[in-house]
Design a protein around this motif. Structure first.
Motif, PDB file in Angstrom:
ATOM      1  N   SER A 198       0.876  -1.171   0.000  1.00 15.34           N
ATOM      2  CA  SER A 198       0.000   0.000   0.000  1.00 15.34           C
ATOM      3  C   SER A 198       0.912   1.219   0.000  1.00 15.34           C
ATOM      4  CB  SER A 198      -0.940   0.005   1.216  1.00 15.34           C
ATOM      5  OG  SER A 198      -1.993   0.943   1.020  1.00 15.34           O
ATOM      6  N   ASP A 199       0.352   2.385  -0.119  1.00 13.02           N
ATOM      7  CA  ASP A 199       1.168   3.598  -0.153  1.00 13.02           C
ATOM      8  C   ASP A 199       1.932   3.740   1.164  1.00 13.02           C
ATOM      9  OD1 ASP A 199       2.209   6.190  -0.201  1.00 13.02           O
ATOM     10  OD2 ASP A 199       0.487   6.991  -1.281  1.00 13.02           O
ATOM     11  N   LEU A 220      -2.902  -3.126  -9.793  1.00 14.43           N
ATOM     12  CA  LEU A 220      -2.699  -2.160  -8.710  1.00 14.43           C
ATOM     13  C   LEU A 220      -2.935  -0.731  -9.204  1.00 14.43           C
ATOM     14  CD1 LEU A 220       0.523  -3.602  -7.016  1.00 14.43           C
ATOM     15  CD2 LEU A 220      -1.727  -3.418  -5.945  1.00 14.43           C
ATOM     16  N   GLY A 224      -5.955   2.356  -8.245  1.00 17.08           N
ATOM     17  CA  GLY A 224      -5.639   3.514  -7.414  1.00 17.08           C
ATOM     18  C   GLY A 224      -4.214   3.663  -6.945  1.00 17.08           C
ATOM     19  N   ALA A 225      -3.345   2.668  -7.148  1.00 16.67           N
ATOM     20  CA  ALA A 225      -1.941   2.829  -6.748  1.00 16.67           C
ATOM     21  C   ALA A 225      -1.315   3.926  -7.606  1.00 16.67           C
ATOM     22  CB  ALA A 225      -1.183   1.512  -6.914  1.00 16.67           C
ATOM     23  N   GLY A 271      -2.145  -6.512  -2.264  1.00 16.47           N
ATOM     24  CA  GLY A 271      -2.106  -5.067  -2.140  1.00 16.47           C
ATOM     25  C   GLY A 271      -3.430  -4.482  -1.716  1.00 16.47           C
ATOM     26  N   THR A 273      -5.239  -0.721  -2.200  1.00 19.67           N
ATOM     27  CA  THR A 273      -5.137   0.586  -2.840  1.00 19.67           C
ATOM     28  C   THR A 273      -6.316   1.466  -2.421  1.00 19.67           C
ATOM     29  OG1 THR A 273      -6.384  -0.103  -4.796  1.00 19.67           O
ATOM     30  CG2 THR A 273      -3.995  -0.434  -4.835  1.00 19.67           C
ATOM     31  N   GLU A 275      -8.396   5.504  -3.444  1.00 21.02           N
ATOM     32  CA  GLU A 275      -8.530   6.809  -4.081  1.00 21.02           C
ATOM     33  C   GLU A 275      -9.309   7.685  -3.118  1.00 21.02           C
ATOM     34  OE1 GLU A 275      -9.418   7.029  -8.341  1.00 21.02           O
ATOM     35  OE2 GLU A 275      -9.306   4.833  -8.375  1.00 21.02           O
ATOM     36  N   SER A 392     -10.234  -7.680  -7.828  1.00 24.99           N
ATOM     37  CA  SER A 392     -10.369  -6.794  -6.676  1.00 24.99           C
ATOM     38  C   SER A 392     -11.738  -6.895  -6.019  1.00 24.99           C
ATOM     39  CB  SER A 392     -10.148  -5.331  -7.117  1.00 24.99           C
ATOM     40  OG  SER A 392     -11.201  -4.911  -7.980  1.00 24.99           O
ATOM     41  N   THR A 394     -13.861  -3.877  -3.981  1.00 20.48           N
ATOM     42  CA  THR A 394     -13.803  -2.436  -3.758  1.00 20.48           C
ATOM     43  C   THR A 394     -14.973  -1.985  -2.901  1.00 20.48           C
ATOM     44  OG1 THR A 394     -12.686  -2.050  -5.859  1.00 20.48           O
ATOM     45  CG2 THR A 394     -13.820  -0.171  -4.869  1.00 20.48           C
ATOM     46  N   HIS A 410      -5.240  -3.801   5.349  1.00 17.04           N
ATOM     47  CA  HIS A 410      -3.839  -4.177   5.180  1.00 17.04           C
ATOM     48  C   HIS A 410      -3.426  -5.159   6.275  1.00 17.04           C
ATOM     49  CE1 HIS A 410       0.569  -3.610   4.755  1.00 17.04           C
ATOM     50  NE2 HIS A 410       0.271  -3.262   3.516  1.00 17.04           N
TER      51      HIS A 410
END
Length: 425
Positions: A198-199, A220, A224-225, A271, A273, A275, A392, A394, A410
């Motif tokens: 993740s970020d 990814l 949104g990554a 992952g 992600t 937004e 995914s 979401t 996460h």
């Protein structure tokens, strides 16, 4: 792929020494004259190894935001042509300064705007797609030993108008140029040192992924990554160009994206992600919800607008999730086509975020969707809308809850502080 294989792959391809390298430097990498000088050193390092080097650069720091602010002081409805004319100037500043920095160090270099570099696009101004790149001029300069510095994010239409490629467009320029030049590698320099689960600026327990297939990186990025634009990956994958995501400021290993990863079985989730700023537009009492969805998505696609569409059959409505920058155009389309698409009313919502868990093959994995709902519920995060695909699951949530939502997912899917991961093919 262990570390020695990883380094070998970066240094050789099909038994031959590398010959052409494309290096892309993002806005933070060239955010000041001191940083521009540092990036010039990275170019010189590759040039000293005997490589031909093409550097692609973004506008310095917050230049684009500053230009947009100037526009807002003049008009609320600028023409797309004049916006592209204005925004393209940011990269022109950077290419000139970087070229001068190279020349100051005794390196022969020349700068090109997107159109001077032969980048030809379609006519969707503000979010144009590259159609072709005429590489003759770049190759001529490389043949006489010069470094070529190219303005990312921009090109020229068939009509002769300057066009821009949208946010993240310099990634696209770099990968497309690497493909057109048949480069051996495309290095993406950024303010993080690779791709993470993740970020890492948002999730402190995120883990670096050293190797990713094109497909997994595409998944990814689409969801949104922000480390790499999805269209950049598409260009690289088509021609098999390895992408290497690395830090502009630290001398550490990054993430290699290519198609040579040995498959050890799919990883259910690799992952998370998000937004942060999403708008929801809902159309109620649709007369033909399936037909409406098909026609609407076709219209958005023709304008290069990305959005997620959900059908809610219980009230015969269609929900669209889009970025704020596209809201005005989407509402204009809906108003123009109201009689044809036959819906009763529209409601729009802001202050929403989208959080996704990404996996290699999630078809039929109902436990992942159930797990997402359970984890978010236990963390006090209300799910407003949930959808799933083969890659995914979401959830749409309130923007104020995005931090806790990403962290809980996460942790819940076992991604915290793991040994460095390798995603599936």
């Amino acid at each position: 792929m262990d570390r020695s294989d990883h380094l070998s792959f970066l240094n050789r391809k099909e038994g031959h020494l590398l010959s052409t390298i494309v290096q892309k430097f993002g806005g933070t990498s060239v955010g000041s004259t001191e940083r521009i000088k540092r990036m010039a050193e990275k170019i010189i390092q590759e040039k000293s190894k005997g490589h031909d080097v093409v550097a692609v650069v973004s506008a310095m720091g917050k230049t684009t935001d500053a230009l947009v602010k100037l526009v807002s002081e003049i008009t609320s409805e600028p023409s797309k042509r004049e916006m592209d004319m204005l925004l393209s100037t940011g990269e022109q500043v950077t290419i000139s300064l970087l070229t001068m920095a190279l020349q100051q160090q005794g390196v022969e270099a020349i700068s090109f705007t997107g159109w001077q570099a032969g980048v030809r696009t379609d006519s969707i101004l503000g979010n144009a797609h590259i159609q072709a790149i005429e590489t003759g001029r770049i190759k001529s300069e490389l043949n006489v030993g010069r470094v070529v510095v190219v303005a990312g994010f921009q090109g020229i239409t068939e009509e002769g108008d300057i066009s821009t490629l949208g946010r993240g467009g310099s990634d696209i320029t770099a990968a497309a140029l690497a493909s057109a030049l048949k480069a051996d590698r495309c290095d993406i320099y950024t303010d993080v040192d690779g791709v993470y689960t993740s970020d890492p600026r948002f999730v402190k327990k995120a883990s670096k992924i050293t190797s990713l297939s094109y497909v997994d990186m595409q998944n990814l990025a689409v969801m949104g990554a922000g480390v790499l634009h999805p269209r950049a990956i598409k260009h690289a994958k088509k021609f098999g160009i390895p992408l290497y995501i690395k830090s502009s400021f630290e001398n550490v290993g990054g993430t290699l994206i290519h198609g040579k990863i040995k498959q050890n079985g799919p990883i259910p989730v690799f992952g998370v992600t998000f937004e942060k700023d999403i708008h929801r537009v809902e159309m109620f009492e649709c007369e033909d919800v399936e037909g409406f969805r098909e026609a609407f998505m076709s219209e958005l696609s023709s304008r290069h607008i990305q959005g997620d569409v959900y059908i809610q059959r219980c009230r015969n409505s269609l929900s669209l999730l889009i970025k704020k920058q596209d809201l005005h155009e989407v509402l204009s389309i809906l108003e123009k086509e109201k009689d044809k698409w036959k819906y009763s009313r529209i409601e729009e919502r802001s202050n929403l975020s989208k959080v996704s868990v990404i996996g290699g093959d999630m078809k039929g994995r109902s436990e992942i969707k159930v797990g997402v709902c359970r984890m978010l519920l236990e963390s006090g995060v209300r799910v407003k809308l949930i959808g799933e695909s083969s890659i995914s699951v979401t959830a749409v949530i309130e923007k104020s809850h995005v931090q806790s939502a990403v962290e809980c997912l996460h942790t819940g899917f076992g991604l915290d502080y793991k040994d460095t991961l390798k995603a599936s093919v």
